[in-house]
Design a protein around this motif. Structure first.
Motif, short mmCIF file in Angstrom:
data_model
loop_
_atom_site.label_atom_id
_atom_site.label_comp_id
_atom_site.label_asym_id
_atom_site.label_seq_id
_atom_site.Cartn_x
_atom_site.Cartn_y
_atom_site.Cartn_z
N PRO A 99 54.22 -6.90 56.99
CA PRO A 99 54.67 -5.53 57.23
C PRO A 99 56.19 -5.47 57.42
O PRO A 99 56.77 -6.35 58.06
CB PRO A 99 53.94 -5.11 58.50
CG PRO A 99 53.45 -6.38 59.11
CD PRO A 99 53.32 -7.38 58.02
N LEU A 100 56.80 -4.46 56.83
CA LEU A 100 58.24 -4.24 56.93
C LEU A 100 59.04 -5.46 56.49
O LEU A 100 60.06 -5.80 57.08
CB LEU A 100 58.63 -3.80 58.34
CG LEU A 100 57.93 -2.54 58.85
CD1 LEU A 100 58.25 -2.28 60.30
CD2 LEU A 100 58.28 -1.34 57.99
N SER A 101 58.54 -6.13 55.45
CA SER A 101 59.18 -7.32 54.94
C SER A 101 58.97 -7.40 53.44
O SER A 101 58.14 -6.69 52.88
CB SER A 101 58.57 -8.56 55.62
OG SER A 101 59.09 -9.74 55.08
N ASP A 102 59.70 -8.29 52.81
CA ASP A 102 59.49 -8.49 51.37
C ASP A 102 58.99 -9.90 51.07
O ASP A 102 59.09 -10.38 49.95
CB ASP A 102 60.77 -8.18 50.58
CG ASP A 102 61.95 -9.01 51.03
OD1 ASP A 102 61.81 -9.84 51.95
OD2 ASP A 102 63.03 -8.86 50.44
N VAL A 135 61.76 -3.85 64.36
CA VAL A 135 62.24 -3.77 62.99
C VAL A 135 62.12 -2.32 62.54
O VAL A 135 61.03 -1.74 62.59
CB VAL A 135 61.40 -4.68 62.06
CG1 VAL A 135 61.87 -4.55 60.62
CG2 VAL A 135 61.46 -6.12 62.53
N GLN A 136 63.21 -1.73 62.13
CA GLN A 136 63.22 -0.34 61.68
C GLN A 136 62.55 0.59 62.69
O GLN A 136 61.79 1.48 62.35
CB GLN A 136 62.54 -0.22 60.31
CG GLN A 136 63.20 -1.03 59.23
CD GLN A 136 62.43 -1.00 57.93
OE1 GLN A 136 61.68 -0.09 57.64
NE2 GLN A 136 62.63 -2.03 57.12
N GLY A 137 62.83 0.38 63.97
CA GLY A 137 62.28 1.22 65.03
C GLY A 137 60.81 0.99 65.32
O GLY A 137 60.18 1.77 66.02
N THR A 154 50.90 -7.71 64.53
CA THR A 154 50.57 -6.40 65.07
C THR A 154 51.80 -5.51 64.95
O THR A 154 52.90 -5.90 65.31
CB THR A 154 50.17 -6.49 66.55
OG1 THR A 154 49.09 -7.41 66.68
CG2 THR A 154 49.78 -5.13 67.09
N VAL A 155 51.58 -4.30 64.43
CA VAL A 155 52.66 -3.34 64.25
C VAL A 155 52.33 -2.09 65.05
O VAL A 155 51.22 -1.55 64.95
CB VAL A 155 52.84 -2.99 62.77
CG1 VAL A 155 54.00 -2.03 62.58
CG2 VAL A 155 53.03 -4.24 61.93
N ALA A 156 53.28 -1.63 65.84
CA ALA A 156 53.07 -0.43 66.66
C ALA A 156 54.41 0.25 66.91
O ALA A 156 55.47 -0.37 66.76
CB ALA A 156 52.41 -0.78 67.99
N LEU A 157 54.35 1.48 67.31
CA LEU A 157 55.56 2.18 67.74
C LEU A 157 55.94 1.68 69.13
O LEU A 157 55.07 1.31 69.92
CB LEU A 157 55.33 3.69 67.77
CG LEU A 157 55.03 4.33 66.42
CD1 LEU A 157 54.65 5.78 66.60
CD2 LEU A 157 56.22 4.19 65.49
N PRO A 158 57.22 1.65 69.46
CA PRO A 158 57.62 1.28 70.81
C PRO A 158 57.09 2.31 71.82
O PRO A 158 57.00 3.50 71.53
CB PRO A 158 59.15 1.32 70.78
CG PRO A 158 59.52 1.29 69.34
CD PRO A 158 58.37 1.91 68.60
#
Length: 160
Positions: A99-102, A135-137, A154-158
């Motif tokens: 996620p949020l990576s290439d 990363v990117q907020g 795991t990806v979440a909003l702060p």
């Protein structure tokens, strides 16, 4: 939408068409995202089994308290996304870009290369248990096994 871009969906609700359209190509049978299905889920998880990704939804009030205002009007809000590079008991291995990576991230060294120096971590130098980046907020956490393989991203909003 490809799975590594799913973090863009955080904050959308179970009634938002953008969320439905993004997830539909990856949802198989019982995982089809519908407002009724999300409302009936007892655990508020939508498992994209073949993809190796799990979407987690929060009640609107809890999301508002923890993260701020949702970006949609529905009662359930996408609050976090779990990617399992090794798979789990519930899902197959996630084989896409992180996620949020290439790049793909399957081991700790790849996570460090993709996201840089972590903002937080736990464990000893020889056995790091988890690390976290913004990363990117968006917060990204990596949980590792004893060999440094990524168990889960795991990806979440702060938190607000």
């Amino acid at each position: 939408m490809t799975p590594e871009l799913f973090p863009q969906l955080l904050g959308l609700t179970n009634t938002d068409e953008a969320l439905h359209q993004a997830v539909a190509p990856h949802a198989q049978g019982d995982a089809a995202l519908t407002p009724a299905r999300i409302q009936k889920l007892k655990s508020d998880f939508l498992m994209l089994t073949d993809l190796g990704v799990v979407l987690s939804f929060s009640a609107r009030d809890a999301f508002t308290r923890d993260y701020g205002a949702p970006r949609g009007e529905g009662p359930r809000v996408l609050s976090s996304i779990f990617y399992y590079p090794q798979g789990s008991e519930e899902v197959e291995p996630y084989e896409g870009l992180a996620p949020l990576s290439d790049v793909a991230v399957e081991i700790r060294e790849e996570a460090l290369a993709a996201y840089g120096e972590p903002e937080a971590s736990d464990g000893e130098d020889t056995a790091i248990e988890w690390e976290q980046w913004v990363v990117q907020g968006t917060e990204i956490s990596a949980d590792y096994d004893e060999d440094g393989e990524v168990l889960c991203l795991t990806v979440a909003l702060p938190m607000a």
